[in-house]
Each structure stands twice: as structure tokens, then as C-alpha cells.
Design a protein around this motif. Structure first.
Motif, PDB file in Angstrom:
ATOM      1  N   GLU A 169       1.777   3.548   6.994  1.00 14.24           N
ATOM      2  CA  GLU A 169       3.147   3.998   7.225  1.00 14.24           C
ATOM      3  C   GLU A 169       3.239   4.928   8.436  1.00 14.24           C
ATOM      4  O   GLU A 169       4.196   4.853   9.203  1.00 14.24           O
ATOM      5  N   VAL A 170       2.246   5.809   8.614  1.00 17.06           N
ATOM      6  CA  VAL A 170       2.300   6.747   9.726  1.00 17.06           C
ATOM      7  C   VAL A 170       2.052   6.042  11.058  1.00 17.06           C
ATOM      8  O   VAL A 170       2.444   6.552  12.123  1.00 17.06           O
ATOM      9  N   LYS A 171       1.431   4.862  11.011  1.00 12.54           N
ATOM     10  CA  LYS A 171       1.207   4.117  12.250  1.00 12.54           C
ATOM     11  C   LYS A 171       2.524   3.609  12.844  1.00 12.54           C
ATOM     12  O   LYS A 171       2.623   3.388  14.054  1.00 12.54           O
ATOM     13  N   THR A 172       3.529   3.435  11.995  1.00 11.64           N
ATOM     14  CA  THR A 172       4.823   2.950  12.491  1.00 11.64           C
ATOM     15  C   THR A 172       5.460   3.947  13.458  1.00 11.64           C
ATOM     16  O   THR A 172       5.827   3.565  14.587  1.00 11.64           O
ATOM     17  N   PRO A 173       5.610   5.233  13.095  1.00  7.77           N
ATOM     18  CA  PRO A 173       6.158   6.172  14.086  1.00  7.77           C
ATOM     19  C   PRO A 173       5.246   6.382  15.290  1.00  7.77           C
ATOM     20  O   PRO A 173       5.734   6.624  16.392  1.00  7.77           O
ATOM     21  N   ILE A 174       3.926   6.282  15.088  1.00  9.01           N
ATOM     22  CA  ILE A 174       3.007   6.407  16.223  1.00  9.01           C
ATOM     23  C   ILE A 174       3.267   5.294  17.232  1.00  9.01           C
ATOM     24  O   ILE A 174       3.354   5.526  18.441  1.00  9.01           O
ATOM     25  N   THR A 175       3.416   4.059  16.714  1.00 16.99           N
ATOM     26  CA  THR A 175       3.698   2.916  17.590  1.00 16.99           C
ATOM     27  C   THR A 175       5.049   3.073  18.270  1.00 16.99           C
ATOM     28  O   THR A 175       5.211   2.760  19.460  1.00 16.99           O
ATOM     29  N   GLN A 226      -6.993   7.807  16.675  1.00 14.19           N
ATOM     30  CA  GLN A 226      -8.428   7.841  16.360  1.00 14.19           C
ATOM     31  C   GLN A 226      -8.675   8.518  15.009  1.00 14.19           C
ATOM     32  O   GLN A 226      -9.460   8.038  14.198  1.00 14.19           O
ATOM     33  N   TYR A 227      -7.976   9.628  14.764  1.00 16.43           N
ATOM     34  CA  TYR A 227      -8.174  10.340  13.502  1.00 16.43           C
ATOM     35  C   TYR A 227      -7.647   9.538  12.313  1.00 16.43           C
ATOM     36  O   TYR A 227      -8.255   9.533  11.236  1.00 16.43           O
ATOM     37  N   THR A 228      -6.520   8.860  12.492  1.00 15.92           N
ATOM     38  CA  THR A 228      -6.003   8.039  11.390  1.00 15.92           C
ATOM     39  C   THR A 228      -6.923   6.855  11.118  1.00 15.92           C
ATOM     40  O   THR A 228      -7.175   6.508   9.960  1.00 15.92           O
ATOM     41  N   GLU A 229      -7.428   6.247  12.186  1.00 17.32           N
ATOM     42  CA  GLU A 229      -8.364   5.134  12.016  1.00 17.32           C
ATOM     43  C   GLU A 229      -9.643   5.610  11.328  1.00 17.32           C
ATOM     44  O   GLU A 229     -10.186   4.922  10.463  1.00 17.32           O
ATOM     45  N   GLN A 230     -10.098   6.800  11.707  1.00 20.87           N
ATOM     46  CA  GLN A 230     -11.298   7.351  11.091  1.00 20.87           C
ATOM     47  C   GLN A 230     -11.094   7.550   9.591  1.00 20.87           C
ATOM     48  O   GLN A 230     -11.971   7.219   8.781  1.00 20.87           O
ATOM     49  N   THR A 231      -9.926   8.068   9.223  1.00 24.60           N
ATOM     50  CA  THR A 231      -9.617   8.261   7.808  1.00 24.60           C
ATOM     51  C   THR A 231      -9.544   6.935   7.074  1.00 24.60           C
ATOM     52  O   THR A 231     -10.057   6.788   5.962  1.00 24.60           O
ATOM     53  N   TYR A 264      -3.384   5.322  -1.952  1.00 31.31           N
ATOM     54  CA  TYR A 264      -2.343   6.165  -1.368  1.00 31.31           C
ATOM     55  C   TYR A 264      -2.668   6.494   0.088  1.00 31.31           C
ATOM     56  O   TYR A 264      -1.785   6.431   0.957  1.00 31.31           O
ATOM     57  N   ILE A 265      -3.938   6.850   0.359  1.00 27.59           N
ATOM     58  CA  ILE A 265      -4.346   7.181   1.733  1.00 27.59           C
ATOM     59  C   ILE A 265      -4.132   5.980   2.655  1.00 27.59           C
ATOM     60  O   ILE A 265      -3.592   6.112   3.763  1.00 27.59           O
ATOM     61  N   GLU A 266      -4.563   4.795   2.201  1.00 28.72           N
ATOM     62  CA  GLU A 266      -4.400   3.590   3.028  1.00 28.72           C
ATOM     63  C   GLU A 266      -2.924   3.311   3.282  1.00 28.72           C
ATOM     64  O   GLU A 266      -2.528   2.956   4.406  1.00 28.72           O
ATOM     65  N   GLN A 267      -2.092   3.450   2.253  1.00 25.81           N
ATOM     66  CA  GLN A 267      -0.657   3.216   2.405  1.00 25.81           C
ATOM     67  C   GLN A 267      -0.043   4.227   3.366  1.00 25.81           C
ATOM     68  O   GLN A 267       0.765   3.868   4.224  1.00 25.81           O
ATOM     69  N   TRP A 268      -0.455   5.500   3.228  1.00 28.27           N
ATOM     70  CA  TRP A 268       0.076   6.539   4.105  1.00 28.27           C
ATOM     71  C   TRP A 268      -0.300   6.273   5.554  1.00 28.27           C
ATOM     72  O   TRP A 268       0.532   6.443   6.463  1.00 28.27           O
ATOM     73  N   ILE A 269      -1.544   5.864   5.788  1.00 27.66           N
ATOM     74  CA  ILE A 269      -1.995   5.593   7.165  1.00 27.66           C
ATOM     75  C   ILE A 269      -1.196   4.447   7.776  1.00 27.66           C
ATOM     76  O   ILE A 269      -0.763   4.507   8.932  1.00 27.66           O
TER      77      ILE A 269
END
Length: 337
Positions: free
Chosen positions: A130-136, A162-167, A123-128
Motif C-alpha cells: 500500500e505504501v508503494k502506491t504513494p511512493i510511485t 530500498q528500506y521498504t524492499e528490505q522489510t 500485515y507488513i506485506e500489505q502495508w508495504i
């Protein structure tokens, strides 16, 4: 097994034998047997009892010590029933069955926890992702509408990234072997990519970047090394001083290539240096309004251990040097020579 405790447990049996000896002695005397005969029978009985108790103690102690040794060598000690021989005594078989039931319960509990962890990790990997799309998307909007405000947003987006990549890397760090690809990597390319990942933060902090002519090639995973460099660069930005400078250099020894990242920041207190790679350790600097999580360098150390990269830190009063040491085997040295 303690001999004193063993004798204490055998008190009922010893008491019964003593009462039997006394009854036999009285019976023999009542039937007119001589003292020497009675004494001889008493001594023989005593020797047989003592020998029996000693042999049983030796055999049981040896068996239990072997069992303890096997248990200490097991990583999962709840699996001890799997390597035990099935006992022959009725009471020991009861305890053996209890241990088997406990083992089964433990395996079921571990299986349930592992499934929960796997689902949570997925779930965490999927969420990250997905959240990268609005960041981009926000990054593209800002880059297409250049302004000082947009540059501020882009710098904050690099923080978020950086925080999303760290997670994401923390979630994957437990099983890095499933996600990394070791191949020949140009360290100079990795350094430039890491600098590009942080270009807005570096520009916002007025960081001066200097990179030596790094022509070394190593066998590693460039994506994971890039993440490690991002964490180091992020720390250099966070703990900077006025007129900050960040310098990258590499040297080659007989069997290693050492990539050094050197900053002129506030440095690391000597008392904190031995613990900076511990999980959650923020140190004196991290507790003074730096919003430190204590996870960046911990992840770097964990990933370096998985990839076989040496990681060291050196600091004296001001400035910090983080060194990544890449092992070169004989084959690679001959090819590159």
C-alpha cells in the motif's frame, strides 16, 4: 544415570533388607541353627539382593540412555512423549502424563505464536504494497516536474524504496520457496535493472558505473538477485569516497559463474570482515554516522543461502569486492557449451 545416585535412592530398600537379614539371623540362632547354616542363608540373601539391584540398575540405565539419545536427536525436544513407550510403573505413568500435558501446552503456545507471526507478516506485506502506491505517485510527479529539487526528492524516494524492499524481503525470507521462480536469467539484464533502480542515488553521489561485457546466463530468480544487487549498490553509495567508482564483471569457471561488484570506497576493516553477514552487525564504519542497520548484507547472505548462491566479501584498506557465485550443474554446462 549415576550409579552413586542410584544407590543413594535405593537406601530405604537396602535398609529394609538389612533389617530383615538381621531379624532372620537372630531367629535362626534362637532356634538352635548352626553358624554355617545361618551364614549360608545370609550370603544367599545378600547375593540375591545385589544381583537384583545390579540388574535393575543396568536395565534402567540402558532405557534412560536410549531416551536421552532420542531426545538429543529431536529438533523439537518437547515432542519426546510421542516417541516414548508408555511406562508400566504407576509413578512413571504419572510423570509421562505430566510430560504429555506439557507437550500439549507447548504445541498450543507455538500454534498461537505462529498465527500471530503469520498475521503480522501479512500485515507488513500489505502495508508495504500500500505504501508503494504513494511512493510511485510522488515519483511520477517529480519526473513530470523536472528540477534540481525534484531530483533530490527522487533520490530520497529511492532510499525509502530500498528500506521498504528490505522489510518486504525480510518478511518473506523465511519461506523463500513460496515466492521465487528459478529460470534462465541473463546476468547483464539483472545488473542493468539494479543500476536503474538506483539511478538517482548514483547520480546524486556522482558514482561512475562501469560494466564489463557480461554475457553469462544462470538459473536463478532474477527478482531476488536484483534485490541483493540493490543492497550491495546501496552500501557502495553509503561508504563511498570522492570520485566513487562501481564496477561489475563476471567470469565463468568449470562449474560456476562469479559476478563481482567492485567499489573504490572506504573498505571494510579486516577485523569486521568475518562478521559483516551477521544480523544487526554494523561494524566500525556503520557506527560512524552512516545510519547503518546491519540488515542489508545479512539479508543478502540469507537469501543467497536459500537460492544456493555463494556470497563472499573481500577488502584491503580501500575498496570492497562482493562476489556472487552461481552454481552451474552438468546439464546447464552442456546446454550452454
Amino acid at each position: 544415570m549415576s550409579g552413586k545416585l542410584y544407590l543413594k535412592n535405593q537406601i530405604p530398600a537396602i535398609f529394609v533388607n538389612i533389617m530383615g537379614m538381621l531379624a532372620l539371623v537372630l531367629f535362626l540362632f534362637a532356634n538352635g541353627n548352626q553358624f554355617q547354616t545361618v551364614l549360608f542363608i545370609f550370603i544367599v540373601w545378600f547375593i540375591i539382593l545385589t544381583t537384583y539391584l545390579s540388574v535393575v540398575y543396568y536395565v534402567r540405565k540402558r532405557y534412560l540412555n536410549q531416551l536421552l539419545d532420542m531426545t538429543e536427536q529431536l529438533e523439537e525436544r518437547y515432542l519426546i512423549p510421542e516417541i516414548m513407550t508408555i511406562p508400566k510403573k504407576a509413578d512413571e505413568q504419572v510423570f509421562y502424563q505430566i510430560m504429555k500435558m506439557a507437550e500439549k501446552s507447548m504445541l498450543e503456545k507455538i500454534g498461537a505464536i505462529q498465527n500471530e507471526r503469520k498475521e503480522y507478516k501479512e500485515y507488513i506485506e500489505q502495508w508495504i504494497h500500500e505504501v508503494k502506491t504513494p511512493i510511485t505517485a510522488i515519483k511520477l510527479l517529480c519526473e513530470n516536474n523536472r528540477s534540481p529539487f525534484a531530483r533530490e526528492i527522487l533520490a530520497e524516494l529511492e532510499h525509502i524504496n530500498q528500506y521498504t524492499e528490505q522489510t518486504l524481503y525480510y518478511a518473506r525470507s523465511e519461506h523463500t520457496e513460496k515466492d521465487y521462480s528459478v529460470r534462465e536469467t541473463n546476468l547483464c539484464d539483472v545488473v542493468h535493472s539494479a543500476v536503474a533502480d538506483n539511478k538517482y542515488l548514483l547520480r546524486q553521489s556522482n558514482m561512475t558505473i562501469t560494466i564489463d561485457d557480461i554475457e553469462n546466463r544462470v538459473y536463478t530468480d532474477d527478482k531476488w538477485v536484483r534485490f541483493i544487487l540493490n543492497q550491495i549498490i546501496g552500501n557502495a553509495i553509503k561508504y563511498r569516497i570522492e570520485q566513487p567508482v562501481l564496477h561489475f564483471s563476471a567470469i565463468k569457471t568449470n562449474d560456476r559463474v562469479v559476478l563481482s561488484v567492485i567499489d573504490n570506497g572506504i573498505g571494510i576493516p579486516k577485523s569486521d570482515l568475518p562478521r559483516i553477514f551477521e544480523k544487526g552487525f554494523t561494524g566500525r564504519n556503520g557506527r560512524i554516522g552512516k545510519n547503518s542497520t546491519g540488515m542489508g548484507l545479512y539479508l543478502c547472505k540469507r537469501l543467497c543461502d536459500k537460492l544456493g548462491i555463494g556470497l563472499t566479501a573481500h577488502s584491503e584498506n580501500k575498496g570492497t569486492t562482493i562476489a556472487l557465485s552461481f552454481q552451474m550443474n552438468d546439464f546447464v554446462i552442456r546446454v550452454q557449451g
